[in-house]
Design a protein around this motif. Sequence first.
Motif, PDB file in Angstrom:
ATOM      1  N   LYS A 101      10.237 -50.074  14.776  1.00 35.28           N
ATOM      2  CA  LYS A 101       9.072 -49.710  15.583  1.00 35.28           C
ATOM      3  C   LYS A 101       8.470 -48.463  14.951  1.00 35.28           C
ATOM      4  N   ILE A 102       7.167 -48.505  14.737  1.00 38.23           N
ATOM      5  CA  ILE A 102       6.469 -47.362  14.172  1.00 38.23           C
ATOM      6  C   ILE A 102       5.565 -46.790  15.258  1.00 38.23           C
ATOM      7  N   THR A 103       5.622 -45.489  15.435  1.00 39.55           N
ATOM      8  CA  THR A 103       4.744 -44.850  16.409  1.00 39.55           C
ATOM      9  C   THR A 103       3.901 -43.794  15.715  1.00 39.55           C
ATOM     10  N   ASP A 104       2.702 -43.643  16.199  1.00 42.67           N
ATOM     11  CA  ASP A 104       1.792 -42.624  15.698  1.00 42.67           C
ATOM     12  C   ASP A 104       1.222 -41.933  16.920  1.00 42.67           C
ATOM     13  N   LYS A 105       1.638 -40.707  17.129  1.00 42.38           N
ATOM     14  CA  LYS A 105       1.162 -39.990  18.317  1.00 42.38           C
ATOM     15  C   LYS A 105       1.036 -38.513  18.013  1.00 42.38           C
ATOM     16  N   GLU A 116       2.165 -37.167  14.531  1.00 36.66           N
ATOM     17  CA  GLU A 116       3.533 -37.404  14.107  1.00 36.66           C
ATOM     18  C   GLU A 116       3.785 -38.904  14.040  1.00 36.66           C
ATOM     19  N   VAL A 117       4.214 -39.370  12.879  1.00 38.88           N
ATOM     20  CA  VAL A 117       4.567 -40.769  12.705  1.00 38.88           C
ATOM     21  C   VAL A 117       6.079 -40.852  12.623  1.00 38.88           C
ATOM     22  N   ARG A 118       6.660 -41.730  13.452  1.00 36.04           N
ATOM     23  CA  ARG A 118       8.110 -41.932  13.459  1.00 36.04           C
ATOM     24  C   ARG A 118       8.418 -43.409  13.314  1.00 36.04           C
ATOM     25  N   VAL A 119       9.569 -43.685  12.699  1.00 32.89           N
ATOM     26  CA  VAL A 119      10.063 -45.047  12.546  1.00 32.89           C
ATOM     27  C   VAL A 119      11.364 -45.127  13.338  1.00 32.89           C
ATOM     28  N   TYR A 120      11.413 -46.063  14.299  1.00 34.32           N
ATOM     29  CA  TYR A 120      12.591 -46.250  15.149  1.00 34.32           C
ATOM     30  C   TYR A 120      13.329 -47.505  14.705  1.00 34.32           C
ATOM     31  N   THR A 121      14.661 -47.409  14.613  1.00 36.64           N
ATOM     32  CA  THR A 121      15.470 -48.504  14.093  1.00 36.64           C
ATOM     33  C   THR A 121      16.150 -49.285  15.213  1.00 36.64           C
ATOM     34  N   THR A 122      16.692 -50.442  14.858  1.00 38.61           N
ATOM     35  CA  THR A 122      17.440 -51.245  15.820  1.00 38.61           C
ATOM     36  C   THR A 122      18.806 -50.636  16.122  1.00 38.61           C
ATOM     37  N   SER A 123      19.206 -49.627  15.355  1.00 37.45           N
ATOM     38  CA  SER A 123      20.476 -48.948  15.634  1.00 37.45           C
ATOM     39  C   SER A 123      20.285 -47.769  16.583  1.00 37.45           C
TER      40      SER A 123
END
Length: 186
Positions: free
Chosen positions: A129-133, A142-149
Amino acid sequence: MMRAVLMVALLALAGSASAKTPKSVAELVVSNPGGDFTILLAAIKAADPSILAALSDPKLAATVFAPTDKAFKRLLKALNVSAEDLLKDKDLLTAVLSYHVIGTPVPSSALKIRQWVQTLLKGKTGVVKITDKFSKKYHEQEVRVYTTSGSNAKVILPDIVAGKSVVHVINRVLIPGKEYFAKGPK
């Protein structure tokens, strides 16, 4: 402070990029003047040869999340393993590196507030999941990448062009969910 560090890094990369834009992701990793990708380069070389071949292809049109050496060192410390031990596990390296690549270029300007994307690691565990907020804490996008872990990585340097691909430098290594490790590679 963080913004100043990022600007210095961006200017350093921009200065080297203005001289010559890398023709491939592999060329970018090899030519990084700051030496921030030495462990990533070793991992690419130790993984399945198809990873190096793909990242060396100037026709590759992808998004690559590139962890810095600091990100790898953080992972090694958390796992309590040496870089040498990690580099011996070709299947694990191939899976983890595949988890850092999306099969289409996605510049930061194309990001939505929240989106789910499939990486080259197939299946449910290969989704990020990529978020841009806007970060109220740091007063910046801030852009973050969220993993399945359940972990996440922050994009610390976005939109580096390498051939037809775009590279986003991240502060953590992306690790797929435990479902991948229960099944193992296919």
